[in-house]
Structure formats: structure tokens, C-alpha cells
Design a protein around this motif. Structure first.
Motif, short mmCIF file in Angstrom:
data_model
loop_
_atom_site.label_atom_id
_atom_site.label_comp_id
_atom_site.label_asym_id
_atom_site.label_seq_id
_atom_site.Cartn_x
_atom_site.Cartn_y
_atom_site.Cartn_z
N SER A 1 -9.62 -7.56 -2.09
CA SER A 1 -9.25 -7.97 -0.76
C SER A 1 -9.90 -9.08 -0.31
CB SER A 1 -8.34 -7.19 -0.15
OG SER A 1 -9.44 -6.50 0.46
N ASP B 1 -7.63 -12.36 0.31
CA ASP B 1 -7.77 -12.96 1.77
C ASP B 1 -8.01 -14.99 1.89
OD1 ASP B 1 -9.25 -14.16 4.31
OD2 ASP B 1 -7.96 -12.05 4.61
N GLY C 1 -1.14 -13.15 6.99
CA GLY C 1 -1.61 -11.68 6.87
C GLY C 1 -1.36 -12.04 4.94
N PHE C 2 -1.16 -10.48 4.46
CA PHE C 2 -1.29 -10.90 2.74
C PHE C 2 -0.60 -9.48 1.98
CE2 PHE C 2 -5.53 -10.19 3.09
CZ PHE C 2 -5.16 -9.51 2.19
N SER C 3 -0.35 -9.55 0.71
CA SER C 3 -0.12 -7.96 -0.08
C SER C 3 -0.43 -8.38 -1.39
CB SER C 3 1.72 -7.88 -0.35
OG SER C 3 1.83 -7.15 -0.54
N ILE C 4 -1.30 -7.48 -1.18
CA ILE C 4 -1.93 -6.65 -2.82
C ILE C 4 -1.52 -5.42 -3.57
CG2 ILE C 4 -3.90 -5.98 -1.83
CD1 ILE C 4 -5.68 -7.70 -3.34
N GLN C 5 -1.73 -6.31 -4.63
CA GLN C 5 -0.98 -4.75 -5.45
C GLN C 5 -2.58 -4.55 -6.55
OE1 GLN C 5 1.86 -5.90 -4.04
NE2 GLN C 5 1.73 -3.99 -3.53
N TYR C 6 -2.65 -3.56 -6.27
CA TYR C 6 -4.23 -3.71 -7.65
C TYR C 6 -3.15 -3.28 -9.01
CZ TYR C 6 -6.91 -3.60 -3.20
OH TYR C 6 -7.35 -3.46 -2.34
N ARG D 1 -0.16 -17.43 -3.47
CA ARG D 1 -0.21 -16.08 -3.99
C ARG D 1 -1.42 -16.74 -4.85
NH1 ARG D 1 5.89 -16.30 -7.81
NH2 ARG D 1 6.87 -14.94 -6.57
N CYS D 2 -2.03 -15.27 -5.20
CA CYS D 2 -2.96 -14.95 -5.84
C CYS D 2 -3.08 -14.29 -7.26
CB CYS D 2 -4.27 -15.15 -5.28
SG CYS D 2 -6.11 -14.63 -5.63
N VAL E 1 -2.84 -8.78 -8.17
CA VAL E 1 -2.12 -9.73 -7.85
C VAL E 1 -1.15 -9.58 -6.61
CG1 VAL E 1 -0.99 -9.94 -10.11
CG2 VAL E 1 0.29 -8.78 -8.61
N ALA E 2 -1.79 -10.66 -5.79
CA ALA E 2 -1.36 -11.10 -4.41
C ALA E 2 -0.19 -12.11 -3.55
CB ALA E 2 -2.61 -11.50 -2.96
N GLN E 3 0.20 -12.05 -2.77
CA GLN E 3 0.94 -12.88 -2.36
C GLN E 3 0.50 -13.03 -0.73
OE1 GLN E 3 4.47 -12.80 -3.90
NE2 GLN E 3 5.68 -12.43 -2.04
N THR F 1 0.66 -15.13 3.67
CA THR F 1 1.27 -16.27 4.32
C THR F 1 -0.23 -17.41 4.88
OG1 THR F 1 3.33 -15.74 4.72
CG2 THR F 1 3.06 -17.16 6.51
N GLY G 1 -3.18 2.01 -4.32
CA GLY G 1 -1.58 0.75 -5.95
C GLY G 1 -1.69 -0.09 -4.89
N PHE H 1 -1.62 -2.31 -0.34
CA PHE H 1 -1.49 -2.89 0.74
C PHE H 1 -0.83 -3.80 1.07
CE2 PHE H 1 -5.65 -3.33 1.01
CZ PHE H 1 -5.82 -4.17 1.85
N ILE I 1 -1.13 -6.30 4.32
CA ILE I 1 -2.19 -6.58 5.77
C ILE I 1 -1.61 -7.46 6.29
CG2 ILE I 1 -3.56 -7.81 4.92
CD1 ILE I 1 -6.01 -6.06 6.74
#
Lengths: 139, 139, 139, 139
Positions: free
Chosen positions: C57, C61, C80-85, C111-112, C128-130, C132, D79, D81, D83
């Protein structure tokens, strides 16, 4: 797991009354991907004449779920998703393209790009989403 | 910034054709919070008879935005949000309760709890969301 | 807005004590994209010997923020961002590749994709993350 | 499922080398909730002297996971999150308070509020998170 055909995916969509209310159709389905389209009409807009964010989030939710259905089978539950809006959504057609980025037996992680297409089918990105879909079957 | 009254918030909601299609109403508005309700009906369901996830995500999106409108004024843009579904949503009424957790001049961060209430108004949590709403005015 | 060079991006990274503690380096920067790498070492793991989710994370970030810096300039704030493992992260090197999907004057959506590479530089997606990123400058 | 005691939770944290590198401690654990604290020090900051967002995202990730461990047991996988940062994080101590909002046998949905406390233990909210934690055991 039952492998879903394009025809079966359409039947699932047709059996969702809310998808009928919105007016969604599946235009591609298979190999970890699904495309959902909605024709823009006045009933789907917010106070400024653009598509309501709730229509975009509906399309993201459903496209993510259908894409996961290509790898997890018909019995799936959407765990949740994140959506970022990048531009007001006008145009003639909303197109939600979802693709699985990773799938296990129990869950799939999926991304979705949402575009609006104008009369010439030129597309503009209006939102991006990513989420998790769970298999509803015992593992 | 224009401070929005409950009456003005209802007018904004009434000017959203998609909110009329879904059948949403505002039941509380002010002081950093907003409550949106939708009566459950067959048109809003998915293939198993529960509310479609897209209805929940619509309600989260709109409740987040209205809650932010209490601190940022009427000219707001929802940047995005994340939603996690925790339970199939049945019952008689969907209730989306949103509250601002922090607001600046430019943006507000907002959370939303979504419940379904049965005939006796007993409530069960069905989803949680959090998101960001931007002021559309120059800062 | 100041356009950031690769050299300036490295200087920003070098001025982040936490990035030094983690041991991150920038390997690509420009044109809406940034790549951040971290060599896997025992200090960065959790109880099962994989990279701690907090390292992933952190990398998401920071890569998201640097990618946005290529379009918004040096003065940015991650909203902020959202991450899924998607898979336990082993291997030798963590590689976070971020790309801007849309940028305005005030904010960028990014996106990342996070991979781990083994000794032969074969890569496996681990998250994967996305998110703002906001411009910190008045608009 | 093994019910985790506060003592066992501390042992799990102590067995995470990255948590030792960051300097995290558990101060509350049980009944669907967990609190993780990190003393602010220069090594954890970004270029402007505030805590790096990666420290906040680490704390959110770990607090969410420990809170879920109180209902799902020790064998859990986070899974993912989301933030949102609401304010630069200064102060003396970072406090991440996580609470389960819903748990099933297979997964828990959890929220986390992140505060920084100053010398007088006055707290300011600096970020909010929500995520999903999966049981790693067969169901």
C-alpha cells in the motif's frame, strides 16, 4: 462451476428487473471480460443533463460481476468496488468494459473502464472502477 | 457557497430524472448528514429477488453527495466512492444514511451506511460506503 | 505548475525519510506514468515471510502520487486510493507501475499495478490500485 | 477458528518484521475491534515533515486485519481496502481504530478511523478506511 455462454449471460441479465429498468444489454462476454451497454436517455440523467453517477455505478457493478462470471461461473456475489468519476457523462451510449485481472477459485479481482460514445462511436472515458467478486459456491 | 435547506435538497432530488425512476426521497438533510430512502419494489431487483447492487450503489452515491452538499453547497461533483456489500438486501425500504467525516473548502470525505428496513422498521445493514465529493466552485 | 524531471522526482523521493526506510527507488518517470521499485528484504515482511500489505500500500500510494506529479506538478496531495491484493507477494523486487487515466487542472485519477519479480525478472501481479491525486495549488 | 487473545495478537504483530520497522503496537484487541498505535518519528515522514501516506495506509491495513481477526480467527487474508486522507498527519502518535461492521464465516467488512494525537492526547482525524478481510480457512 458452470461455464457461462454469452447466451446464458444475456438470460441472467434479462432476469434482472433493474437492468431492464435501466435498459442495459451485454455486447461481449467471455475469456475474463464483459461489456455492458446502456443507451443514454433523459430518464437516466441528473439535474444537469448528464448521466447520473448511479447509472455509472450500476453499470460498473454489473459489468464487474459479469466479467467475473466468465471465470467463477454463474453463482457469484459482488463483494464491493471502488469507482472514480473522471468526466461528466454525456453522449449517446454508455459502455462499461470489465476485465478480470486475477482469479482464484474463491474470488476474482476485476477492473472496469466506463466510456460514453457519441453518434460517431467516438469514445470518452468517464469513470474507472475496480472490485472483488466472490464465488457463492462452497470451496 | 449557498447553504442548502431541506426544501432545496428535495428540489435538487426532484430535478434528477434517474432518482425519480428509482423512486428515491430525502428524509433528512442538514448538519453534515443526509438520509435517502427508496421503497423496495420488483423493478429494482436482481435475478434472485434482492435489490440490485446498482440500486445500493446509486443510493450510496446520491446520499454521499447530498451529505456533502450540506457543507459544500449546491455546486458539488462526486469524485468517487468505495462500496462493500455485506448482506443481500431484501425488506421493504432501503435507507442510506450518509455523514460527512471531514470537510474543507474544496472537498468533503463522507461515509454512508445502507440498511434495509422491514415492515416493523427493524433495520439490517446491507452495505457500507465512503467517498469524496468536490466543490464545483473555484477555490 | 512546474514540470518535473526524472532527476527532480528522484530528489523528492530522496527527501522522504519513510521512502528511505522502506528502500524505494524511482525507475521511470514522465508522460503520466511512474515506476517505483523496492527490493524485497526480511524487514519488509509479515509473519508468513511475504511482503507486508503495508509495503504494497505504501508503494501504491507513492507510485500513484508520482505519476500524478507528471501531469499536476510537484505540489500534489494524494486524496485517497483503493487497493486489492490478489496474491501473496514474494520474489526479489516489488515493482509498482502507475499511470494517469485522466487528468484535469485540479486532480488526476491514476491506476497502479503491483508486481513482484523473481531473480529472472519474471513478474507476477500481486495487487492493483486506483486513486485520486489533487493539485495543492489554487485553481 | 481459534479465538485470538490480546496476548496472541501482540505475538502476531511482533512476528511481523515490517511492523517492528515501523514501530507499531496493539493497544486494544477484542470484540470486533482493534487499535494500533505508531509513535511519530522523523523516519516515518514525507518531504514536508508529516507522516507519509504509506504509514497511514500500513496502519489502516494492519488495524483492519487485526479487527477481523477477532471474529474470523488468526488465519486471515486482507482482500483490500480503500483509504481517504483528510488532513496532513502531524502530532506525536498515530492511532488507527478499526471495527468490524459485519462478519460472516468467510469474510468480514471492517472500517478504520485514523487519528493523530498531540502531547495532550488531543486527537485529530487524518484518514478513514474501509476494507474486506477473508478467512484463509476452507469454509
Amino acid at each position: 462451476m458452470t461455464e457461462l455462454s454469452f447466451h446464458m449471460a444475456q438470460q441472467v441479465l434479462d432476469s434482472q428487473p433493474f437492468s431492464a429498468l435501466v435498459g442495459a444489454r451485454i455486447t461481449e462476454f467471455g475469456d475474463g471480460a464483459a461489456v455492458l451497454e446502456v443507451d443514454v436517455r433523459e430518464e437516466l440523467t441528473q439535474q444537469n443533463g448528464f448521466l447520473h453517477g448511479g447509472v455509472l455505478s450500476y453499470a460498473a457493478d454489473n459489468a464487474l460481476t459479469f466479467a467475473a462470471g466468465t471465470t467463477l461461473g454463474a453463482a457469484v456475489l459482488t463483494g464491493g468496488f471502488s469507482i472514480q468519476y473522471v468526466r461528466p457523462a454525456g453522449g449517446r451510449t454508455l459502455i462499461a468494459r470489465a476485465a478480470v485481472v486475477h482469479t482464484g477459485r474463491r474470488q476474482a479481482v476485476v477492473r472496469c473502464d466506463l466510456y460514453t460514445a457519441d453518434d460517431e462511436r467516438a469514445e470518452r472515458l468517464c469513470a474507472v472502477a475496480q472490485g472483488t467478486v466472490l464465488s457463492a459456491l462452497p470451496t
